[in-house]
Scaffold this active site. Structure first.
Site, PDB file in Angstrom:
ATOM      1  N   GLY A 232       8.846 -20.494  64.707  1.00  0.00           N
ATOM      2  CA  GLY A 232      10.244 -20.881  64.666  1.00  0.00           C
ATOM      3  C   GLY A 232      11.053 -19.957  63.777  1.00  0.00           C
ATOM      4  N   GLU A 269      11.907 -25.031  58.886  1.00  0.00           N
ATOM      5  CA  GLU A 269      13.084 -24.299  59.344  1.00  0.00           C
ATOM      6  C   GLU A 269      14.379 -24.993  58.946  1.00  0.00           C
ATOM      7  OE1 GLU A 269      12.634 -21.412  60.156  1.00  0.00           O
ATOM      8  OE2 GLU A 269      10.533 -21.392  60.799  1.00  0.00           O
ATOM      9  N   VAL A 291      15.271 -21.298  42.770  1.00  0.00           N
ATOM     10  CA  VAL A 291      15.036 -22.699  42.404  1.00  0.00           C
ATOM     11  C   VAL A 291      14.237 -22.720  41.106  1.00  0.00           C
ATOM     12  CG1 VAL A 291      14.013 -24.895  43.085  1.00  0.00           C
ATOM     13  CG2 VAL A 291      15.050 -23.424  44.823  1.00  0.00           C
ATOM     14  N   THR A 294      10.305 -24.368  41.031  1.00  0.00           N
ATOM     15  CA  THR A 294       9.223 -23.872  41.886  1.00  0.00           C
ATOM     16  C   THR A 294       8.599 -22.654  41.214  1.00  0.00           C
ATOM     17  OG1 THR A 294      10.755 -22.483  43.165  1.00  0.00           O
ATOM     18  CG2 THR A 294      10.273 -24.688  44.016  1.00  0.00           C
TER      19      THR A 294
END
Length: 357
Positions: A232, A269, A291, A294
């Site tokens: 995707g 996605e 972020v 993370t």
């Protein structure tokens, strides 16, 4: 007369001086550090080649390559994404005691929008238009569609049952996005085309695909055969409206078979559609995903790895924005949620999805 004028002048200066002492200093504009922001990524590195050079099939997301293409084709996109990132960082900084020092947008350090951003803290309801281009009628079943919507509602409301197995060092970071997806429409088209590629042909009726439905108020998902082993790809906020949304391969949409048959490709996605980068930041140890909570890493993880350490920290392999098997990804972080929430603030890029503040 001269003495009278001097007395009046002195009295006026005294009044002005007293009043000025009562005034509070003007608030300083919030300064936002944009020095680390980038849009283009090096997709020629081993990070991308790892996805296809193994005997066992590995997750292959084409989002960053798609972003590079769109940046090349749309000269104003980089500036637009910079503005979206600035608004995002300003929103995040407003949730902290003070802003982060640094340069402002496009070389200045003034806040371009002095009006405060109004956050939206309620449930975000996202209508989903599923655009299916199938090789024969009913190739993608209604059951498959409904299962994908259910999976999205699990993942974006912290209801994935595997989350209970989060390791101690990450369990306090698990976020509830509080986003509800519902099926708004399903548009089907039968086509004998075996592969639609990654240049958005499936999003254009002139090219045999299906045009987007009101992307300002709907998440458009195109389900079709992509080709090239690609599961995707998505479009980040700021791209052309007519191609806004995500594309999922038929075999990876909803509940199907195999290691990528649990519907997590759509979760991954849509994370990009909500302005999340890959967990490793699409670069080496010096590159971040923007972020705070993370860990830094230098590349994706595959299959279902055990504890993995890169760049001096333990990888968050179970994050939806990594490349592991569907059954082994089960969390977003609080920081990722805050980053995405900025899109739905009063000045956010996707504020049109929120009816009222």
């Amino acid at each position: 007369m001269k003495h009278l004028l001097l007395k009046i002048t002195a009295l006026f200066l005294l009044v002005v001086s007293c009043n000025s002492n009562d005034l509070e200093p003007a608030p300083k504009a919030m300064e936002i550090d944009m020095s680390d922001f980038f849009v283009y990524t090096d997709t020629s590195t081993d990070i991308m080649s790892k996805a296809t050079d193994s005997k066992d099939k590995r997750r292959n997301c084409h989002t960053m390559i798609n972003l590079n293409r769109l940046l090349d084709e749309n000269p104003g996109l980089e500036k637009k994404m910079y503005a979206i990132e600035y608004q995002t960082r300003k929103f995040i900084a407003s949730k902290k005691p003070s802003g982060t020092p640094g340069g402002g947008p496009f070389g200045g350090n003034e806040d371009p929008d002095p009006e405060p951003s109004v956050p939206y803290d309620g449930t975000i309801n996202i209508p989903v238009v599923v655009n299916i281009i199938e090789r024969f009628p009913g190739e993608v079943s209604d059951i498959q569609i409904d299962s994908q919507i259910d999976i999205l509602n699990e993942d974006f409301n912290n209801a994935n049952p595997n989350t209970s197995g989060a390791p101690d060092n990450f369990k306090d970071l698990v976020a509830d996005y509080n986003i509800t997806f519902h099926r708004a429409d399903v548009i089907r088209k039968v086509s004998s085309k075996n592969s639609w590629g990654t240049r958005d042909a499936m999003k254009s009726s002139k090219k045999g695909g299906i045009d987007a439905t009101d992307p300002a108020h709907n998440l458009n998902i195109w389900v079709c055969e992509i080709g090239g082993g690609i599961l995707g790809y998505a479009q980040f906020p700021g791209g052309p409206a007519k191609t806004d949304g995500v594309v999922i391969g038929i075999d990876y949409f909803g509940e199907t078979d195999g290691d990528y048959g649990d519907g997590r490709t759509a979760t991954h996605e849509i994370g990009h559609w909500l302005n999340l980068r890959h967990i490793w930041g699409d670069g080496g140890c010096s590159v971040d995903d923007f972020v705070d909570d993370t860990p830094v890493s230098d590349g994706p993880n595959y299959r279902c790895p055990g504890e993995t350490t890169n760049c001096g920290t333990i990888d968050m392999t179970m994050n939806y924005m990594d490349y592991v098997y569907d059954k082994c990804m089960y969390m977003f972080t609080i920081g990722q949620n805050l980053r995405s929430r900025a899109l739905f603030a009063s000045d956010g890029y996707r504020s049109s999805f929120v009816n009222a503040y």
